[in-house]
Structures are given as C-alpha cells and as structure tokens.
Design a protein around this motif. Sequence first.
Motif, PDB file in Angstrom:
ATOM      1  N   LYS B 324      79.899  41.727 -22.589  1.00  0.00           N
ATOM      2  CA  LYS B 324      80.560  42.190 -21.360  1.00  0.00           C
ATOM      3  C   LYS B 324      81.672  41.209 -21.020  1.00  0.00           C
ATOM      4  N   ASP B 353      80.220  46.398 -22.410  1.00  0.00           N
ATOM      5  CA  ASP B 353      80.354  46.712 -20.989  1.00  0.00           C
ATOM      6  C   ASP B 353      81.612  46.005 -20.461  1.00  0.00           C
ATOM      7  N   GLU B 354      82.002  46.360 -19.252  1.00  0.00           N
ATOM      8  CA  GLU B 354      83.181  45.784 -18.589  1.00  0.00           C
ATOM      9  C   GLU B 354      84.408  45.867 -19.507  1.00  0.00           C
ATOM     10  N   GLN B 355      85.094  44.723 -19.755  1.00  0.00           N
ATOM     11  CA  GLN B 355      86.283  44.818 -20.614  1.00  0.00           C
ATOM     12  C   GLN B 355      86.045  44.295 -22.018  1.00  0.00           C
ATOM     13  N   SER B 385      81.558  51.126 -20.168  1.00  0.00           N
ATOM     14  CA  SER B 385      82.626  51.122 -19.178  1.00  0.00           C
ATOM     15  C   SER B 385      83.862  51.720 -19.838  1.00  0.00           C
TER      16      SER B 385
END
Lengths: 254, 470
Positions: B324, B353-355, B385
């Motif tokens: 993440k 996840d996230e970027q 994400s």
Amino acid sequence: MLTIRNLHAGIEEREILNGINLEIKAGEVHAIMGPNGSGKSTLASVLAGREGYTVSRGKVDFLGKNLLELSPEDRAREGLFLAFQYPVEIPGVSTTNFIKTALNEIRKYHGEDPLDAVGFLKLMKERMKLLQIDQSLLSRSLNEGFSGGEKKRNEIFQMIMLQPKLAILDETDSGLDIDALRIVAQGVNQFRSKENGILVVTHYQRLLDYIVPDFVHVLYNGRIVKSGTKELALELEEKGYDFIKNTTSETEPA
Amino acid sequence: MILSRIQPVKQNQLKKKNLINWKKSKNSMRDMMDPVQYFTIKHQQLQDLKKDSALSVIRNKGLEAFTRLGIPTLKHEEWKHTRISGLFNKDFEFAIDQAVPSLSDQEIKALRLPGHEVANEIVFVNGCYSPSLSRISTGDHQLRIVPLEEAARNEYREFVSKHLGHSGNYLKDGINALNTAFAHEGVFIHVKKGHAIEYPIYLYHITDSRTNNNYSQVRNLILVSELAQVQIVQTFGTIGPLESFANEVTEIVAERDSITSFYKIQNENSNANLVSTTHIHQIGKSQTHTVTISLDGGIVRNNLNIVLDAENCESHLCGLYLIKGQTHVDNHTTVDNVKPNCFSNELYKGIMDEQATGVFNGKIFVRPQAQKTNAYQSNKNVLLSNKASVNTKPQLEIFADDVKCSHGCTVGSLDEEALFYLRSRGIGEKKAQSLLLHGFAADILEDIKIKPIRDYIDHLITERLEYEES
C-alpha cells in the motif's frame, strides 16, 4: 414471519417479478415451483439481498422489520438464510473458520458472547453426523474442489449450524443424486420445527417427496399463478408446466 | 497486460527533494559527478585497498560491464516499470572502507525473526559480514561459513571462480554489474555433502541510515552439496530515519539430490529501497523452493533466476506482494530449462492498495534440447484502490517441441459473488473482505516450511488486512 406484498423487482430495466404476494408463518413449509425463467431464483436473490437487483414496487416484512432496507449481513443476523443454488468456492478460507466467524458475528449482533473454540467444535461435531459430513471436508477451503453433492450438503450443514428462523432453499436438489438428496432432506426435516419457516424453491417435484410442503405455489412470468397444497405439485409433475401456461391468462395472485 | 504506468509526477517530486539535499554530503553519489564516475572512483579506492585480493579480477570485470551498461533507465526493457535510475540521482553515500558501525543488541533484537533462538544467524551491516553479530550453532563439518574473499583463495578457489558471477549471464544490466564490481565483504556458505541442516540459516541484511542516506551492497555465494538439505531465510532491515538503498546478490549452486528452500521477507519502511537478486543454478538433479514475501518498502526489485541445468530438476517459485502507500514492488523471475525433463511451478500473488504499484515479469525459457519440460506459471492480482496498479507480463520462449507449459495472469477486484456469499451468512462487509483477501494470500504461505516464520508472516498479513480470527 415473512410477508411479501406486491413485489416487483428485476435486473436493470427488465422486470422479472411482477407483483408477488406470499405469506409464510412460523412452522410452515412453502414450495415455489415454476418453469425456467419464471423468476424463482430472482425471488430468492431479492430476499437475500444480492446486489444487482432493483425493487421497483412492493414491501417485504420479515419478523416486523422492513427486509428490503437491511444489508445482506443484517438479514442473515435477523434469521434469514439462503442455501445457494451455486455455492461459491472460497480458496484459503476453511469451512470451519467460515462457519465459526459467521456464527459469532450473528451472536455479536444479538449481544451474545462468542462461542469459544471448544464450544464451537462440540456443536459442530454433533451436527456433522446428521449430514454425514466428514471432518476433513470442514478443514478444507470452503467449497473448493467439493463435488456438487458435497457443496449442497455443506449449505444445509451451514443452515443447521446457524439456526436461522427462515431458510430459503434455492434449487437445493439440482445436481444431487438420490442418496445425497435423502441426506439433504433429512437435514432440512431435522431443522423443521414450529418456530421455523422454510421456503423451498425447486423446478422438480422430486425434492418434495422428501421435504413435504404445507403449501405449493406456482410461479409463472414473475407472478404466483396458482397456490395449493402438496397435491398441486403432483398435478404439475403429471401434466407438466404447459398445463399452467395454457390455463393461466389472468389468474388472481394467491 | 498493462493497466497503467507509474505516475511521472512522482519523479518530479523526487528531483525537487534532491536539489535541496544533494550537496550536503561531501562523499555522496551526487557530489558533482555522475554515478558512473562516482562508482569508478570508489572502485579504484577499493582495488587499491585490497591489492592482493583474489576477487580483484572479477571486480574489474564487473566495473567494465558497469561502465559499458550504465544505470538502466525506463528505456531498458527489464526496467521499464521501475525507475531505478531515480535512486542513483539521490544523495546516497557508499562507504567501502568504513568500519562496520556498532549496533546495540537492542537494535539487532528488533530485526530478529521468530525462531532465531535455534537458527544459524548471519548478519551483514551495510553490506559487510559481521562475524561478531552472527551466531552459528551448526557444526563446521555440516555447515561452513567463510568470508568470500577467503573462499576465493582457499580450497574453494576453483568453485568460486567457476560460479561467482553466473547471474551476470542472465542479468545484463548495470545493477548486477555494479554489485560484481564491489564484491568483497560477502560470505561463502557451504552446506556439506549428505547433511540435512537441522537449524535454518537466517540472513539479516541491515543498513544503517542513522547519519546519512546509505547505499550498500553485498555478494554471497552458497553451495548446497550432494544429498544436502537446507532452509534459508533472508530479511532486510534499515536502522535510522534516512533513506537506504541496498543492492544484494546471492548466488546458489545446488548439486545432485539436494533440497534447498529459500525464503525472502521484505517488510521495511518507505525509505528503504532494495534490489535483491537470488540466482539459483541447479547443476544436478535437485529440488528448490523459493518464497518471496514483500510487505513494505520504497522501491523494491526482486530478481529470481532458476537455471535448471540437469535432468529431472524440480523448482517451486512462490511470491506474495501485499502493498500500500507508495510502495513499488517489481518481481522479475526467470526459469531457464537447459536440460530435459525438468519441472517448475510458479505462483505469484499481489494485493495492491492505495497508490501502490506492482510489477510481475515471468520468463520461461525452454532450450532446444530441453524436451519433456513441464513449466507452469500463474500471477494473480487484486487491486483495492483505483489508484493502485500492476503491470504483469508472462514471457515464454520455447525452442523445444515436446513440452508442457502454461501461464496465466489475472487482475481484478474482489469477487462480488464471494463477498455476497460471506455476507449472506451474517459476516459484515469489512470482515468478509479481509477474510477473502487473507484466503487469497494464505496459500502462498503454505510453501513456507519453517513454522515460526510462516506464523509470523501470517500474523503480519492478518494485521495488515485488519482481520481478526474470531
């Protein structure tokens, strides 16, 4: 226990259920029969809260609550259970851990303490016997690589572990040989009681030889076109669904 | 399948940061010269310092290759998704002649892996083998650990000169060459013939970034002799708040009837960057198992090469990247079927996840003579994400006609039907999601045969997925 009033529902723009009315009281077993595409599985899905269906009209009351407003998990926690027509394979999650998690989430919802490992295992062992489920099956990943019969038995096993108030069995007989059918029916009959309701959704009469219903409804084009007792199922078996298709143009909903 | 590319914005941000910092340190890579010049000077210093070294020749070859190949940019086919050159523009310091910094027991303790009480622990600090921090409990007659410089001179001389640098035949880029150019403070590990080593070997690569951004590198060579068995765990840790960049190469030679397990665990912070190369050359009918777990870090690149250079070799390659934030993990694997009748099975899974960005590149070569090869590869990814991305590319080059090879890759979000199934049993949405993700990741862990390590990773994953066993 469950009251469905004038339920209209479908996928996207296409309406599949065209005004279903049905009442199930505690202690009753209802069977919904109908030809392919009549909306049997849609009804089961809408009741369980599967995404992708839109309800355009109607009401569903479950034990005094507006069922359609509840999330799928809250419906389950309130006592609704759907035995899937096609149980999903979940790799990496053991059946035991899955049932234990579900059971304790339901207990938590009702403000009860979680069952500890010992208590859970005891309960599980006791109920495994009923469905002739082997311990090794339960330690395997949920439904992964299970045979058709094993998957259906596992559904009914989950039902008797979670002890819902209303169980919807969606085509539980499909893909079962006669021995597996007997075992599954035995599990369902064990569950059957004055407190519980059961809704059996099936294409064939065969299952109803083992799970004898109090009421039989025939679903056609998204409406219940005929209701009766178990004899109706036999009549359908004998005459086929064409008999319904030919006789119903405008029948009053049950 | 290419889903999206690394955001170019990120690079601009890095550059800005560098402009502020880069002149602070007098001894840094960015000190008024380009990286090639910088490393050439450093190399000369090392060669002057170790005039009689048996590794001089190979180091010279390494530098020659490095200056020829340079630092790979995004134009380099093998590095097109990993902006490694950005790291070389940073203010890193590379100390070749510096004494190993002292670390307290407390600092080491935090990095120790479960099961260390009975493990053979080998510690490297800033790329240098530290005998005082290492602890070898298995006897010399079963397991021998010798500084690489010494092994290049003693009875292992021939073996070292034959096998050290074999990875360079596969990794034709400046990063591997750079490691060779400075091969000096690593170790040679010999698992002796006929011995199944009871206690696993834990390799700790510690980078000290307390006072400056630290570049370090280490080169190790491992020989698993006939009928020997060994389990090796490798982990990385950075002490200090500043950035680290480690370039590590481990070459392993597996002889007839040996079984080697190699587990790599990466769970650092976003300031820790790493290129970690594991090159396994199976020169006799042997079995290898590798598991690569990446849970955190800055830019992480793993190269894993398996060279099946004898008939009836078997190799299992597993990997999990669960990332993440801005973490970037790139797994490049190569299975080279040189001889007939070999079997390989590869499974890598990713959760982003996230970027976070992931890369998987899996090569399978089947040489013309390697008939009856069985080679399988699978890469499965879950994106949590819409800013996360993954680039996955299977690459099969088959020159024999009687082979069974398969590959497949998937990228998706969580299975909605599975999620509904769990929720329909009363399990809340969040918990259902973590159960599914845990299930997705967990089958990779089954290949880790050291129980304390498996439990430890399972715990880390569980914690990350906010999933508690009820």
